[in-house]
Scaffold this active site. Structure first.
Site, PDB file in Angstrom:
ATOM      1  N   ASP A  91     -24.322   1.572 -28.090  1.00 24.09           N
ATOM      2  CA  ASP A  91     -25.596   0.889 -28.331  1.00 24.09           C
ATOM      3  C   ASP A  91     -26.438   0.931 -27.053  1.00 24.09           C
ATOM      4  O   ASP A  91     -26.760  -0.094 -26.485  1.00 24.09           O
ATOM      5  CB  ASP A  91     -25.371  -0.559 -28.791  1.00 24.09           C
ATOM      6  CG  ASP A  91     -24.567  -1.390 -27.793  1.00 24.09           C
ATOM      7  OD1 ASP A  91     -23.846  -0.804 -26.955  1.00 24.09           O
ATOM      8  OD2 ASP A  91     -24.663  -2.634 -27.838  1.00 24.09           O
TER       9      ASP A  91
ATOM     10  N   GLU B 290     -17.262 -12.647 -25.601  1.00 30.03           N
ATOM     11  CA  GLU B 290     -18.016 -11.528 -25.027  1.00 30.03           C
ATOM     12  C   GLU B 290     -19.000 -10.999 -26.061  1.00 30.03           C
ATOM     13  O   GLU B 290     -18.743 -11.062 -27.261  1.00 30.03           O
ATOM     14  CB  GLU B 290     -17.015 -10.445 -24.584  1.00 30.03           C
ATOM     15  CG  GLU B 290     -17.629  -9.201 -23.965  1.00 30.03           C
ATOM     16  CD  GLU B 290     -18.029  -8.175 -24.999  1.00 30.03           C
ATOM     17  OE1 GLU B 290     -18.981  -7.424 -24.745  1.00 30.03           O
ATOM     18  OE2 GLU B 290     -17.411  -8.149 -26.100  1.00 30.03           O
ATOM     19  N   PHE B 291     -20.112 -10.422 -25.620  1.00 26.93           N
ATOM     20  CA  PHE B 291     -21.223 -10.069 -26.498  1.00 26.93           C
ATOM     21  C   PHE B 291     -20.816  -9.132 -27.632  1.00 26.93           C
ATOM     22  O   PHE B 291     -21.150  -9.372 -28.808  1.00 26.93           O
ATOM     23  CB  PHE B 291     -22.362  -9.423 -25.689  1.00 26.93           C
ATOM     24  CG  PHE B 291     -23.497  -8.935 -26.542  1.00 26.93           C
ATOM     25  CD1 PHE B 291     -24.505  -9.791 -26.941  1.00 26.93           C
ATOM     26  CD2 PHE B 291     -23.539  -7.613 -26.971  1.00 26.93           C
ATOM     27  CE1 PHE B 291     -25.545  -9.350 -27.758  1.00 26.93           C
ATOM     28  CE2 PHE B 291     -24.575  -7.157 -27.790  1.00 26.93           C
ATOM     29  CZ  PHE B 291     -25.576  -8.029 -28.179  1.00 26.93           C
ATOM     30  N   ASN B 292     -20.147  -8.013 -27.341  1.00 28.46           N
ATOM     31  CA  ASN B 292     -19.849  -7.032 -28.384  1.00 28.46           C
ATOM     32  C   ASN B 292     -19.005  -7.623 -29.502  1.00 28.46           C
ATOM     33  O   ASN B 292     -19.185  -7.279 -30.673  1.00 28.46           O
ATOM     34  CB  ASN B 292     -19.114  -5.818 -27.791  1.00 28.46           C
ATOM     35  CG  ASN B 292     -20.025  -4.897 -27.025  1.00 28.46           C
ATOM     36  OD1 ASN B 292     -21.246  -4.951 -27.147  1.00 28.46           O
ATOM     37  ND2 ASN B 292     -19.435  -4.035 -26.215  1.00 28.46           N
TER      38      ASN B 292
ATOM     39  N   HIS C 247     -19.824  -1.932 -17.522  1.00 29.89           N
ATOM     40  CA  HIS C 247     -18.670  -2.134 -18.397  1.00 29.89           C
ATOM     41  C   HIS C 247     -18.204  -0.868 -19.117  1.00 29.89           C
ATOM     42  O   HIS C 247     -17.036  -0.484 -19.044  1.00 29.89           O
ATOM     43  CB  HIS C 247     -19.006  -3.181 -19.464  1.00 29.89           C
ATOM     44  CG  HIS C 247     -19.635  -4.427 -18.951  1.00 29.89           C
ATOM     45  ND1 HIS C 247     -18.903  -5.500 -18.501  1.00 29.89           N
ATOM     46  CD2 HIS C 247     -20.944  -4.787 -18.840  1.00 29.89           C
ATOM     47  CE1 HIS C 247     -19.724  -6.475 -18.127  1.00 29.89           C
ATOM     48  NE2 HIS C 247     -20.966  -6.069 -18.318  1.00 29.89           N
ATOM     49  N   ASP C 248     -19.122  -0.236 -19.847  1.00 30.58           N
ATOM     50  CA  ASP C 248     -18.742   0.799 -20.808  1.00 30.58           C
ATOM     51  C   ASP C 248     -18.163   2.042 -20.147  1.00 30.58           C
ATOM     52  O   ASP C 248     -17.386   2.778 -20.749  1.00 30.58           O
ATOM     53  CB  ASP C 248     -19.956   1.187 -21.658  1.00 30.58           C
ATOM     54  CG  ASP C 248     -20.497   0.013 -22.449  1.00 30.58           C
ATOM     55  OD1 ASP C 248     -19.763  -0.977 -22.643  1.00 30.58           O
ATOM     56  OD2 ASP C 248     -21.671   0.068 -22.858  1.00 30.58           O
TER      57      ASP C 248
ATOM     58  N   ASP D  90     -25.183   0.574 -19.415  1.00 28.79           N
ATOM     59  CA  ASP D  90     -23.819   1.001 -19.137  1.00 28.79           C
ATOM     60  C   ASP D  90     -23.348   2.033 -20.159  1.00 28.79           C
ATOM     61  O   ASP D  90     -22.565   2.929 -19.827  1.00 28.79           O
ATOM     62  CB  ASP D  90     -22.857  -0.185 -19.061  1.00 28.79           C
ATOM     63  CG  ASP D  90     -23.030  -1.213 -20.163  1.00 28.79           C
ATOM     64  OD1 ASP D  90     -24.089  -1.238 -20.807  1.00 28.79           O
ATOM     65  OD2 ASP D  90     -22.105  -2.010 -20.368  1.00 28.79           O
ATOM     66  N   ASP D  91     -23.850   1.974 -21.400  1.00 26.41           N
ATOM     67  CA  ASP D  91     -23.554   3.028 -22.377  1.00 26.41           C
ATOM     68  C   ASP D  91     -24.085   4.380 -21.882  1.00 26.41           C
ATOM     69  O   ASP D  91     -23.438   5.411 -22.073  1.00 26.41           O
ATOM     70  CB  ASP D  91     -24.211   2.730 -23.723  1.00 26.41           C
ATOM     71  CG  ASP D  91     -23.879   1.366 -24.278  1.00 26.41           C
ATOM     72  OD1 ASP D  91     -23.031   1.275 -25.165  1.00 26.41           O
ATOM     73  OD2 ASP D  91     -24.501   0.389 -23.816  1.00 26.41           O
TER      74      ASP D  91
ATOM     75  N   THR E 264     -18.335   1.330 -27.561  1.00 19.39           N
ATOM     76  CA  THR E 264     -18.810   0.542 -26.420  1.00 19.39           C
ATOM     77  C   THR E 264     -19.865  -0.482 -26.830  1.00 19.39           C
ATOM     78  O   THR E 264     -20.523  -1.070 -25.968  1.00 19.39           O
ATOM     79  CB  THR E 264     -19.376   1.464 -25.322  1.00 19.39           C
ATOM     80  OG1 THR E 264     -20.487   2.210 -25.847  1.00 19.39           O
ATOM     81  CG2 THR E 264     -18.312   2.429 -24.808  1.00 19.39           C
TER      82      THR E 264
ATOM     83  N   ASN F 144     -27.047  -3.984 -28.190  1.00 19.11           N
ATOM     84  CA  ASN F 144     -27.920  -4.361 -27.087  1.00 19.11           C
ATOM     85  C   ASN F 144     -29.378  -4.471 -27.527  1.00 19.11           C
ATOM     86  O   ASN F 144     -30.136  -5.274 -26.988  1.00 19.11           O
ATOM     87  CB  ASN F 144     -27.799  -3.349 -25.947  1.00 19.11           C
ATOM     88  CG  ASN F 144     -26.460  -3.427 -25.243  1.00 19.11           C
ATOM     89  OD1 ASN F 144     -25.906  -4.510 -25.075  1.00 19.11           O
ATOM     90  ND2 ASN F 144     -25.932  -2.287 -24.834  1.00 19.11           N
TER      91      ASN F 144
ATOM     92  N   ASN G  93     -19.130 -14.020 -22.011  1.00 14.36           N
ATOM     93  CA  ASN G  93     -20.407 -13.885 -21.313  1.00 14.36           C
ATOM     94  C   ASN G  93     -21.596 -14.253 -22.202  1.00 14.36           C
ATOM     95  O   ASN G  93     -22.692 -14.475 -21.704  1.00 14.36           O
ATOM     96  CB  ASN G  93     -20.595 -12.475 -20.723  1.00 14.36           C
ATOM     97  CG  ASN G  93     -20.632 -11.376 -21.774  1.00 14.36           C
ATOM     98  OD1 ASN G  93     -20.470 -11.611 -22.970  1.00 14.36           O
ATOM     99  ND2 ASN G  93     -20.831 -10.146 -21.324  1.00 14.36           N
TER     100      ASN G  93
END
Length: 316
Positions: free
Chosen positions: A10, A165-167, A240-241, A14-15, A125, A39, A159
């Site tokens: 997305d 966490e968001f995902n 992150h990703d 970071d993706d 991701t 995102n 987060n």
């Protein structure tokens, strides 16, 4: 050994780095890029994926648009971190390739079913909506996928909420389906990815490559660094990703521990929490390898090398 992978993403700053590492490392055969709302909205993140392909010179990888909403819950996005476009900071280049006519779910299923069992890695991701839908439409992919290496969750904190966490929070029902599947899963969560910061010396090394792609990456990291500082107080942004792709490039990049992971779906304060049991307290069979400690030097060495390789390719 070359690892075949589908990145389901997305983009997202970071993706974008994860796509660049996958395309620029000889140990990865990037089979497809699929997009999922996360995102930002599906239209925005799909446009961003095509823009990353354009700046990185990725012309021979199919890109397919995926799910625009979670399985059952209202959509959430993250403009506070990724901006209104989902990839704020650089000027986004115009796409150079057309979208694959298939839906992301169909492209994932086609590639997994067309290739030998145990040869395709799924690297989600973003929210896990596409992966869960693919499992539902064609259950046989579960026994054919080599490994799922996902960015999401945490075993200590969240987060988006104190515990989520968001995902995972964006589509917890999809996440629960993926963790419960009878396939190898690696959870690359916040406990590990918060170690993957793009510090000033890293940004300087990328800038020194002195190419349009490296300039694009510096602009990504500069914007990402500002929002992470403002919103979450980080001195440098955690990318992150990137860690998920890096695990396929070189398994030594991070250590893991086996655990049972389940996703909380009904908690008043804990919806989206990845409940992680290393010690068999819940008497559940371990179903996940959980990322713990990161070799940060190795992560950035391989990423900077990939940026350099793609920079030379675009200049040729």
């Amino acid at each position: 050994m070359v690892e075949r992978m589908i990145i389901d993403c997305d983009p997202g700053h970071d993706d974008a780095l994860a796509i660049i590492l996958a395309a620029g490392n000889p140990n990865i055969d990037l089979m497809a890029i699929t997009t999922v709302a996360g995102n930002q909205t599906i239209e925005k993140v799909t446009r961003n994926a095509l823009s990353v392909c354009a700046i990185a010179g990725i012309t021979d990888v199919p890109v397919a648009q995926g799910a625009g909403v979670p399985l059952v819950r209202p959509q959430i996005v993250a403009p506070d971190i990724h901006g209104e476009s989902g990839l704020d900071g650089p000027v986004l280049p115009e796409p150079q390739i057309e979208l694959d006519p298939r839906r992301a779910v169909d492209l994932i299923i086609d590639l997994v079913m067309e290739n030998e069992p145990g040869t395709i890695n799924l690297v989600p991701t973003g929210p896990l909506t596409n992966v869960a839908l693919a499992m539902k439409v064609e259950p046989r992919i579960v026994e054919r996928v080599k490994r799922v290496i996902l960015m999401g969750g945490s075993y200590t904190r969240g987060n988006s909420t104190p515990s989520a966490e968001f995902n995972i929070l964006a589509d917890p029902e999809a996440a629960q389906a993926v963790f419960a599947g009878a396939w190898p899963v690696t959870m690359v969560g916040l406990d590990q990815t918060h170690q993957a910061t793009a510090d000033a010396d890293i940004v300087a090394r990328i800038a020194a490559i002195d190419s349009p792609l490296s300039e694009f990456v510096v602009e990504i990291l500069t914007f990402f660094g500002t929002t992470y500082k403002d919103v979450q107080g980080f001195d440098a942004p955690p990318v992150h990703d990137l860690c998920c792709v890096a695990k396929l490039v070189n398994p030594a990049v991070f250590a893991t521990r086996d655990a049972f992971v389940g996703v909380e779906l009904t908690g008043r304060w804990t919806t989206g929490m990845t409940v992680t049991d290393f010690d068999n307290l819940l008497d559940q069979e371990h179903n996940t390898q959980v990322a713990t400690t990161l070799d940060k030097q190795l992560l950035w060495d391989m990423t900077i090398n990939a940026i350099s390789v793609l920079s030379k390719g675009s200049a040729a």
